[in-house]
Design a protein around this motif. Structure first.
Motif: not given
Ligand SMILES: [Fe+2]
Ligand SMILES: [Fe+2]
Length: 264
Positions: A8, A50, A80, A154, A193
């Motif tokens: 992320d 991410d 995502n 993720h 995530h």
């Protein structure tokens, strides 16, 4: 074997601040410096999704530039915020991603087998393990039933109690847990995530989310709490495999005093 897991990073184009506030590039530079100072060096750096914020090619180019000082193999999975084809285009030259379809892969060259899973649902924050993805995972695990294995994806296959993030959770988690249960060679599930270090269990094996080297998701168990981030200490995970056991360390990124000897 040592695996550094970062997650992320949400890199934008050069100069961009995430949410108008977070200097994600600066923070990734600090993270990369920290990883480079580790002794011994990790054998592998795994990025659990991410990578970038909007999924555009310029962001992936910037991400690659920021990771360039790392002298170790880097393997990425989609989150995502990633865009499947832009990610594929940016990393296909590294030789481990498929040229079409889901961005799944297997790393068979290490003492610990690593499986990367694509849980991306285009245009959505949530993740999915549909029948096709689960079948691929089952077949891949069945191919080497005695090889100690990590599965990386993720979206965590468990609820965390942070309702805002749990609403962006993973569909297919029950079937995933059954599958892990049926494949005892899986030692752990590694996820991102959540932008926090969280440990749970899936299929009687550890399931772990990594903190972010940038912003963290605010810890709030109020079911109606809005989605918020905080600038708690950034970090990453370091997974150590000694041939028998997997031990995972959470590492804080920053300049801290010490180390000092216990004996003076
Ligand atoms: Fe994220
Ligand atoms: Fe995410």
């Amino acid at each position: 074997m040592l695996i550094a897991q970062i997650s992320d990073t949400h890199i934008g184009v050069p100069g961009a601040l995430a949410y108008g506030r977070v200097d994600v590039s600066r923070m990734l530079i600090d993270c990369v410096r920290h990883v480079c100072r580790l002794d011994p060096r990790p054998d592998l750096l795994l990025v659990t999704g991410d990578l970038v914020d909007r999924g555009i090619p310029d962001e992936y180019a910037h991400f690659r530039e920021l990771l360039a000082p790392l002298q170790m193999p880097v393997r990425v999975i989609a989150g995502n915020h990633d865009e499947r084809e832009a990610l594929r285009e940016a990393f296909i030259g590294d030789g481990y991603l498929p040229s079409s379809g889901f961005l799944h892969y297997v790393l068979d060259e290490y003492p610990l087998r690593v499986i990367g899973l694509d849980t991306l649902v285009p245009g959505s924050g949530r993740g999915e393990l549909c029948a096709e993805r689960l079948e691929w995972l089952d077949a891949t695990l069945s191919a080497k039933p005695h090889a100690p294995t990590l599965v990386a994806l993720h979206h965590p296959p468990f609820d965390t109690g942070i309702a805002y993030m749990d609403r962006l959770g993973l569909t297919g988690r029950e079937a995933y847990a059954d599958l892990i249960e049926a494949h005892p060679q899986v030692r752990a599930t590694l996820c991102g995530h959540l932008h926090r270090h969280i440990v749970s269990a899936i299929g009687n094996r550890p399931a772990i989310t990594a903190p972010s080297p940038a912003h963290q998701v605010a810890l709030n168990f109020d079911a109606d709490a809005p989605g918020c981030f905080s600038m708690e200490p950034p970090g990453f995970l370091l997974h150590r495999w000694d041939g028998k056991h997997l031990t995972s360390h959470a590492v804080s990124i920053g300049n801290f005093a010490g180390p000092y000897p216990f004996r003076r």
